[in-house]
Design a protein around this motif. Structure first.
Motif, short mmCIF file in Angstrom:
data_model
loop_
_atom_site.label_atom_id
_atom_site.label_comp_id
_atom_site.label_asym_id
_atom_site.label_seq_id
_atom_site.Cartn_x
_atom_site.Cartn_y
_atom_site.Cartn_z
N ILE A 14 0.84 -1.19 0.00
CA ILE A 14 0.00 0.00 0.00
C ILE A 14 0.88 1.24 0.00
O ILE A 14 2.06 1.17 0.32
CB ILE A 14 -0.94 0.04 1.24
N LEU A 15 0.27 2.36 -0.34
CA LEU A 15 0.95 3.64 -0.20
C LEU A 15 0.62 4.20 1.18
O LEU A 15 -0.55 4.30 1.56
CB LEU A 15 0.51 4.63 -1.27
N PHE A 16 1.65 4.51 1.94
CA PHE A 16 1.49 5.05 3.29
C PHE A 16 2.28 6.34 3.31
O PHE A 16 3.50 6.32 3.24
CB PHE A 16 2.05 4.05 4.32
N SER A 17 1.58 7.46 3.36
CA SER A 17 2.23 8.78 3.30
C SER A 17 3.14 8.89 2.07
O SER A 17 4.24 9.42 2.14
CB SER A 17 3.01 9.06 4.58
N GLY A 18 2.69 8.36 0.94
CA GLY A 18 3.43 8.45 -0.30
C GLY A 18 4.53 7.43 -0.47
O GLY A 18 5.23 7.44 -1.47
N ASN A 19 4.70 6.53 0.49
CA ASN A 19 5.74 5.51 0.45
C ASN A 19 5.09 4.13 0.35
O ASN A 19 4.17 3.83 1.10
CB ASN A 19 6.60 5.62 1.72
N GLU A 20 5.58 3.28 -0.55
CA GLU A 20 5.04 1.93 -0.66
C GLU A 20 5.58 1.06 0.46
O GLU A 20 6.80 0.95 0.65
CB GLU A 20 5.41 1.33 -2.02
N VAL A 21 4.68 0.45 1.23
CA VAL A 21 5.06 -0.40 2.37
C VAL A 21 4.22 -1.67 2.34
O VAL A 21 3.20 -1.75 1.65
CB VAL A 21 4.86 0.33 3.72
N LEU A 45 20.94 -5.41 11.12
CA LEU A 45 19.67 -5.57 10.41
C LEU A 45 18.81 -4.36 10.78
O LEU A 45 18.60 -4.09 11.97
CB LEU A 45 18.96 -6.85 10.83
N ASN A 46 18.36 -3.64 9.77
CA ASN A 46 17.49 -2.48 10.01
C ASN A 46 16.08 -2.80 9.56
O ASN A 46 15.88 -3.45 8.54
CB ASN A 46 17.99 -1.25 9.24
N VAL A 47 15.10 -2.30 10.31
CA VAL A 47 13.70 -2.49 9.96
C VAL A 47 12.90 -1.32 10.50
O VAL A 47 13.17 -0.81 11.59
CB VAL A 47 13.16 -3.84 10.49
N SER A 48 11.91 -0.89 9.73
CA SER A 48 10.97 0.13 10.18
C SER A 48 9.60 -0.52 10.35
O SER A 48 9.15 -1.25 9.46
CB SER A 48 10.87 1.27 9.17
N LEU A 49 8.97 -0.25 11.49
CA LEU A 49 7.66 -0.83 11.82
C LEU A 49 6.68 0.25 12.20
O LEU A 49 7.04 1.23 12.86
CB LEU A 49 7.79 -1.79 13.00
N TYR A 50 5.44 0.04 11.80
CA TYR A 50 4.32 0.87 12.26
C TYR A 50 3.36 -0.11 12.93
O TYR A 50 2.80 -0.98 12.28
CB TYR A 50 3.65 1.57 11.08
N ASP A 129 8.56 -1.70 6.59
CA ASP A 129 9.27 -1.02 5.51
C ASP A 129 10.76 -1.05 5.82
O ASP A 129 11.17 -1.31 6.96
CB ASP A 129 8.76 0.42 5.40
N ASP A 130 11.57 -0.78 4.84
CA ASP A 130 13.01 -0.60 5.02
C ASP A 130 13.65 -1.75 5.77
O ASP A 130 14.35 -1.55 6.77
CB ASP A 130 13.32 0.73 5.74
N PHE A 131 13.47 -2.96 5.31
CA PHE A 131 14.06 -4.15 5.92
C PHE A 131 15.32 -4.48 5.15
O PHE A 131 15.26 -4.90 3.99
CB PHE A 131 13.06 -5.31 5.86
N TYR A 132 16.50 -4.28 5.77
CA TYR A 132 17.76 -4.51 5.05
C TYR A 132 18.91 -4.73 6.01
O TYR A 132 18.87 -4.33 7.17
CB TYR A 132 18.06 -3.35 4.10
N PHE A 133 19.95 -5.38 5.51
CA PHE A 133 21.18 -5.62 6.24
C PHE A 133 22.22 -4.60 5.79
O PHE A 133 22.26 -4.22 4.62
CB PHE A 133 21.72 -7.02 5.94
#
Length: 135
Positions: A14-21, A45-50, A129-133
């Protein structure tokens, strides 16, 4: 993570504040099988969660140590992000040291083949969103 999920029915882009997540609707857990990731030289390991509910949140990495699925050689480890570090109805970004996964039992990380995410309070709608090593 643009890979296949174990549970497809409750996951959408989905688009969440203009960002695909990725949106996980009423999800107890979700697993992904990316192309194997060599995280052996990665530090974080980085991850963004809502989050929409309060509970700890688990991230599990499964490494196919032999390079292919083998229940005798696969290794896995899970880390929980504390509820206090994730305000509800707000984005939070987390940097998890790979050494934390090693301490939890991940003895190999050259063939990460499964990633499992799980809100520890039961079924929940959450966004990832933004799940990366990173090295």
């Amino acid at each position: 993570m643009d890979s296949l999920a174990f549970i497809l029915q409750n996951i959408s882009l989905i688009l969440f504040s203009g960002n695909e997540v990725k949106k996980f609707d009423s999800t107890v857990f979700a697993g992904f099988e990316p192309a194997q990731i060599d995280a052996s030289t990665m530090n974080t390991l980085n991850v963004s969660l809502y989050r929409t509910a309060e509970s700890n949140f688990e991230i599990k990495l499964v490494d196919y140590a032999s390079g292919a699925y083998d229940e005798n050689t696969n290794v896995e480890a899970a880390i929980e992000i504390d509820v206090a570090d994730m305000p509800i109805n707000s984005w939070s970004t987390h940097s998890i040291d790979m050494s934390d996964f090693v301490a939890a039992g991940l003895t190999s990380s050259a063939n990460i083949a499964q990633i499992i995410v799980k809100p520890m309070g039961g079924a929940e709608t959450f966004y990832l969103d933004d799940f990366y090593f990173i090295a």
